[in-house]
Design a protein around this motif. Structure first.
Motif, PDB file in Angstrom:
ATOM      1  N   ARG A  79       0.884  -1.159   0.000  1.00 19.85           N
ATOM      2  CA  ARG A  79       0.000   0.000   0.000  1.00 19.85           C
ATOM      3  C   ARG A  79       0.919   1.205   0.000  1.00 19.85           C
ATOM      4  N   THR A 111       2.561   4.749   0.228  1.00 22.84           N
ATOM      5  CA  THR A 111       2.386   6.065   0.839  1.00 22.84           C
ATOM      6  C   THR A 111       3.308   7.013   0.079  1.00 22.84           C
ATOM      7  N   CYS A 162      -0.047  12.311   1.496  1.00 22.18           N
ATOM      8  CA  CYS A 162       1.057  11.330   1.437  1.00 22.18           C
ATOM      9  C   CYS A 162       0.562   9.976   1.912  1.00 22.18           C
ATOM     10  N   SER A 163      -0.212   9.993   3.008  1.00 20.61           N
ATOM     11  CA  SER A 163      -0.690   8.720   3.556  1.00 20.61           C
ATOM     12  C   SER A 163      -1.643   8.046   2.571  1.00 20.61           C
ATOM     13  N   GLY A 205      -0.981   7.847  -0.476  1.00 22.44           N
ATOM     14  CA  GLY A 205      -0.142   7.363  -1.575  1.00 22.44           C
ATOM     15  C   GLY A 205       0.234   8.426  -2.594  1.00 22.44           C
TER      16      GLY A 205
END
Lengths: 347, 806
Positions: free
Chosen positions: A107, A109, B520-521, B523
């Motif tokens: 996943r 980030t 950012c978290s 992606g």
């Protein structure tokens, strides 16, 4: 009597054989248990029903024997169940065996831009030193970008070659130093601000220059601010950014808005000052420009230079990011290539 | 600025190595960008005496026996026509390095190492060299230009290194001079600093000369534009004999890359380099009207300059004229009409000060940058203007190439070239520095810098020479002191006397950073793009002529058209970034940028434009869809404590049916959607891409809720599933809004199924929702939720003609 005890022994035998031969699973064990221990249909259960047909004098011992048998069987089945449970778990684990070296399910980030990362590191340090963070404009007035900063009309830095003009009065900020003036117009000393890294623009576009880059400006105005304070503050700052063993070197330079003006070099963190490719063999890397605020600038902002003095510094973030992360070409910072952006994750 | 060490030594005794001098210069503010030895390519070349020289039959070659003193005696083959027994020539020994030349014996092709060889069967141990092979020209050593061997003097000692003899042991410093020190833009100016830093005496060049009785009768100089020309000095020189300059002068000019031309022209160039004052020489035969007039050019006035180029001038340009016509563009270049020729017999020397801004503007406007214009742009002081003329006249005498008349005209605005007095407080100097510099050190340093200092109590009195126009306050003096005293004396302190202040970032700065981290978290990678875009970017977005994005601020002087507009949307930069990534093979990814768009009030701008903080997201790749992007938008809303509503709305660059406006508190704050196929095709996108843009400034103002804890509910919530049948025109958003409006207890509404066909009529579809009901301060009564549902269904039927699916 022996006929009866044979019968008990037979059942025990039957249970043990059943367990041994027929039981492969917990479900089978449960089925087998039912054959003997089900209160209605089980063989031991049925023996309990026989009680009423037993001669009263034998009932007690019969009952005792049946109970013993029952307890024995329960015990055995409990053990069997444990065994089967363990066996089934083992089988399940085996079934679920995986190849742990196969690729991960990722996943993703993202990362902050390298310049933002440097910005954040600088902000942390300067906010910790008691600095407020001011905003900068990208479009500035000639007065703030030049005149108030003691860059008179005929100064070479004002040349059209360097500055992008939007009108005779407005231009693209060539340095974040205008934030010094805006701040001093609004605030009275003590002042301690860093201008939030702003975009600045110079009409330069070649392999090593980008027409847009980022600067951060710092300004302290208070009583008795000295060159020693400047050095002390920058020493702390470079240690935080580049590591404890980093030292600074001041050398004379020239900016119209500071006097004295210095260029600040840091000891090369790649070679520790011995000389390497990064520092071109000198042991030092040019990092930022700084100085004692020129009294003319203070006076332009209505600050009494008899009473107050100031220090100022300006640092290029792009250059700092490039140095710190070893990014060779400034253009890479603005091309948004994911192969570049995905590499730097420093905060 | 190029500075030969040998030239510098003319004015200062330098007894340290070039490397040490480089460090000294660096420490006092003069960075040496490059330090090169003149003969760095040459090694192992010694004086060779040809003792025997026999022709090799049927060739142009000779076989020689060459005596190289202590190095021995060698047999060398040589093809030069001037080789002869008894001659002395440079001999490159085996292992020596010299310059490799082409077939023409002139073109430099690199550096070569001499090896033992055989020519026509004759062993050859070494090579006799020409001037070119040693990098020496005629201007550096007489005879060096000859296409053959470089003949060395009789006195040369066989075996001695030839480099000192040929001036190949010199060093050239390329020094960078800061803008505040135009007085150091000359060899003498820098020598002054070197003398100061080395504690040595400065030896001024000779400036004396003798005027004859001869006059140029009636000659006049008029300055019509004293605002642009504060000083103009003319001096008449006669009996001029134009010829070649002496070797020492040609050599110095050549060392700094200046081609020697003729003695008169060389004197002007030499003085310019030595003293920093540009000079010009006019041939008096071609000056009409016996006069010099300095004036603004007439509109459309034309002049042909020394390089035979014609320029059309206007009133912003300053020209030097004779009685009739322009003869020079002031401070830029002389005119062809009055150039010095071989036949020139009388010369008018010019030494003048022109205002630097005007010269710069003229130089830029004409696209003509010369050594003179560069000097004037940096600033020339009147002290140099006066002294340069004296020096030039001295050189006229020294070279014997003319006679100095007594016609000397000095037109000036009365600026003093005498030292000016400056009084400052010693205490203030030390306060700036933060250290106590001993008084005797202050005096020593300032004396070395020619300020003739004296200290009286706390008062420091300086006599500032006219060439130090930068010296005005105690801060300037403090800098002079510390750069010579040494910055290593500055001890780090950390704001000992400053008040404690409370630092921190503003709410907006923190919010922006939080948004970035959330992205950012999810992606996404942050990008930074240029603030300027191209007009073609706006076309790429297919924006109509009247689109607000086309009201854009233009740069007056962009680098090129591609970077000429201040962006009014981040969309174009983002789409270009997506396109670049795809071209490099990154076929999926998420990018975002937080930057400013520039919304002007009036155009052209009269006031600060609105610099709006804006966020743009671009996502692309097989796995992305409108709804993955919408998911990111929802996360942003959550981060900002806002609630977004989406209304279908097209944009010229988005898919007509997969695009929406984003509303917050009823106001449009942005848009999102799939990139239109036409745009994708133009950008060569290989996968679908989706774009979102949000006005952070507006959004931030609308979402000012604080982070507060909402207590956990005391009573359990209830959920109901509602399968609804509706017209295909009805949107999910309308249904949700109607449900919400019908009942204040509604919490989450989750769509879990969409169905068409089967028992559903053709023009209809079914959507199934799970609706959450939240109790307030009291628990629900037994039939509360049923009543809510009834009300909801009634409203759905009434407003949207929606039925419960049977």
């Amino acid at each position: 009597m022996s006929e009866r005890s044979d019968r008990f022994a037979g059942i025990r035998q039957e249970i043990l054989e059943g367990m041994e031969k027929r039981v492969e699973s917990r479900a089978a064990a449960f089925e087998l248990r039912k054959q003997f221990l089900d209160s209605k249909t089980g063989k031991i259960g049925q023996m309990m029903k026989e009680m009423k047909n037993i001669a009263p004098e034998e009932r007690a011992s019969f009952g005792k024997s049946v109970n013993e048998l029952k307890e024995w069987a329960q015990q055995k089945f409990a053990e069997l169940d444990e065994k089967m449970k363990a066996k089934e778990l083992r089988l399940r684990y085996e079934l679920e065996k995986i190849d742990v070296t196969m690729p991960a399910e990722e996943r993703e980030t993202g990362n902050l831009h390298p310049v933002t990362q440097i910005r954040n590191q600088l902000m942390d340090i300067f906010v910790g030193m008691g600095f407020e963070v001011a905003q900068t404009r990208e479009i500035e007035k000639d007065y703030y970008n030049f005149e108030a900063l003691n860059i008179p009309k005929d100064h070479p830095a004002r040349d059209m070659q360097d500055t992008f003009y939007l009108s005779p009065e407005f231009l693209l900020a060539t340095q974040t130093s205008a934030a010094q003036i805006h701040t001093m117009e609004k605030k009275k000393p003590p002042i301690k601000i860093v201008a939030a890294p702003g975009k600045v623009f110079r009409s330069d576009d070649d392999a090593t220059h980008s027409p847009m880059f980022h600067q951060m400006e710092g300004l302290v105005v208070d009583k008795k601010i000295t060159l020693c304070d400047l050095k002390g503050m920058l020493d702390l700052f470079v240690k935080k950014i580049f590591g404890e063993e980093t030292t600074t070197r001041l050398r004379p330079s020239y900016f119209p808005f500071t006097e004295p003006s210095v260029e600040v070099d840091v000891s090369c963190y790649a070679c520790g000052g011995k000389g390497c490719k990064l520092c071109k063999g000198t042991g030092w890397i040019e990092l930022l420009g700084a100085g004692i605020v020129n009294n003319k600038v203070l006076e332009n902002c209505g600050i009494d230079s008899e009473q107050y003095s100031g220090l100022a510094f300006g640092i290029g973030l792009d250059r700092t990011a490039m140095l710190k992360y070893g990014i060779g070409n400034v253009k890479l910072l603005f091309e948004s290539d994911l192969r570049v952006l995905s590499q730097i994750n420093d905060n | 600025m190029l500075v030969p060490l040998s030239w510098l030594k003319e004015y200062v005794d330098i007894d340290i190595t070039p490397e040490e001098l480089e460090k000294k210069l660096f420490s006092c503010g003069f960075e040496v960008e490059e330090l090169t030895e003149t003969g760095r390519e040459i090694s192992g070349v010694v004086v060779g005496l040809v003792e025997e020289c026999e022709p090799i039959p049927e060739t142009h070659l000779h076989v020689c026996r060459v005596n190289a003193g202590a190095h021995g005696s060698f047999q060398v083959c040589c093809g030069a026509d001037n080789v002869k027994a008894g001659g002395k020539f440079p001999l490159a020994l085996v292992g020596a390095t010299v310059i490799m030349t082409g077939k023409d014996h002139k073109t430099v092709e690199g550096v070569m190492t001499i090896k033992k060889g055989k020519l026509r069967g004759y062993e050859s141990e070494g090579m006799l060299c020409s001037g070119t092979e040693l990098g020496v020209t005629e201007n550096m050593y007489p005879g060096a230009g000859y296409d053959g061997l470089l003949a060395l003097p009789e006195a040369a000692e066989p075996g001695a290194d030839v480099k000192p003899m040929l001036g190949l042991d010199d060093w050239i410093f390329d020094v960078s001079i800061t803008a505040n020190r135009p007085d150091c833009q000359s060899i003498l100016g820098l020598a002054r600093e070197v003398a100061a830093v080395l504690d040595k005496e400065l030896k001024l060049p000779a400036m004396d000369y003798t005027e004859t009785e001869v006059k140029k009768d009636g000659f006049s100089v008029t300055v019509d534009a004293p605002d642009l020309c504060p000083r103009y000095i003319g001096h008449y020189v006669y009996d001029v004999k134009v010829g070649e300059s002496p070797l020492w002068m040609r050599r110095r000019l050549a060392l700094v890359g200046q081609e020697p031309i003729s003695n008169i022209v060389d004197i002007t160039n030499y003085v310019s380099l030595e003293m920093g004052q540009p000079m010009h020489a006019f041939d008096c035969d071609y000056l009409e009207g016996n006069a010099i007039r300095v004036r603004r050019a007439a509109e459309g006035e034309r002049i042909v300059t020394l390089d035979s180029k014609e320029y059309t001038l206007n009133t912003n340009n300053l020209v030097i004229c004779d009685g009739v016509k322009p003869v020079a563009i002031a401070g830029v270049m002389g005119g062809l009409n009055s150039e010095i020729r071989d036949t020139t017999g009388e010369v008018m020397f010019e030494s003048a000060k022109f205002v630097r801004d005007n010269i710069r503007k003229t130089s830029r406007a004409l696209g003509k940058r010369t050594d003179a214009s560069a000097r004037y742009e940096k600033g020339v002081d009147e002290y140099a203007t006066i002294h340069a003329m004296k020096r030039a006249l001295h050189l006229i005498e020294e070279l014997g190439c003319g006679k100095v008349s007594c016609t000397h005209v000095d037109v000036n605005t009365g600026n003093s070239v005498e030292p000016g007095e400056l009084r400052v407080s010693v205490k203030r100097i030390n306060e700036v520095l933060g250290i106590q510099v001993p008084n005797e050190e202050i005096l020593r340093i300032l004396k070395n810098l020619q300020f003739a200092p004296a200290i009286n109590g706390d008062e420091l009195i300086l006599q500032v020479p006219a060439f130090r126009e930068d010296m005005e306050t105690y801060q300037d003096v403090a800098e002079e002191v510390i750069r010579m005293y040494g910055y290593e004396h500055v001890v780090p302190t950390f704001l000992w006397d400053a008040k404690v202040t409370l630092g921190g970032q503003s709410v907006e700065q923190k919010k922006e950073l939080k948004l970035k981290r959330v992205l950012c978290s999810l992606g996404a990678y942050e990008c930074i793009h240029y603030s300027f875009i191209s007009p073609s970017d706006l076309d790429m977005l297919r924006l109509p002529e009247d689109a607000p994005e086309r009201r854009v601020i233009r740069l007056l002087n962009p680098i090129n058209e591609e970077l000429s507009l201040m962006r009014t949307t981040l969309a174009a930069s983002m789409l270009n970034a997506v396109s670049r990534n795809q071209k490099k093979g990154n076929l999926s990814g998420r990018l975002f940028e937080a930057g400013k768009v520039f919304i002007p009030g009036e155009l052209p701008i009269k006031d600060y434009p609105d610099e709006r903080d804006t966020l743009c997201i671009g996502i692309f790749g097989e796995q992305e869809s409108f709804f993955t992007l919408k998911g990111m938008a929802e996360k942003l809303a959550e981060t900002m404590f806002g609630h977004f509503v989406y209304e279908p709305a097209g944009r010229p660059f988005l898919h007509p049916y997969q695009a929406a406006d984003i509303l917050c508190e009823g106001e449009k704050v942005g848009y999102l959607g799939k990139v239109a196929y036409e745009v994708a095709e133009e950008l060569d996108l290989r996968t679908d891409a989706y774009l979102l843009e949000l006005d952070l400034k507006k959004l931030s103002a609308l979402c000012d809720k604080k982070e507060v804890f909402i207590p956990l509910p005391k009573f359990p919530d209830e959920k109901r599933d509602l399968a609804l049948v509706m017209s295909k025109e009805v949107t999910c958003g309308q249904v949700e809004e109607t449900i919400r409006n019908a009942c204040s207890h509604v919490g989450d509404i989750k769509l879990f199924d969409v169905y068409e066909g089967g028992q559903i009529p053709q023009d209809k579809r079914s959507m199934a929702f799970t609706v959450q009901f939240l109790p307030g301060e009291e628990a629900f009564e037994a039939d509360s939720v049923d009543r809510f549902v009834k009300k909801i269904l009634k409203n759905l039927k009434y407003h949207l003609d929606i039925d419960l699916r049977s």
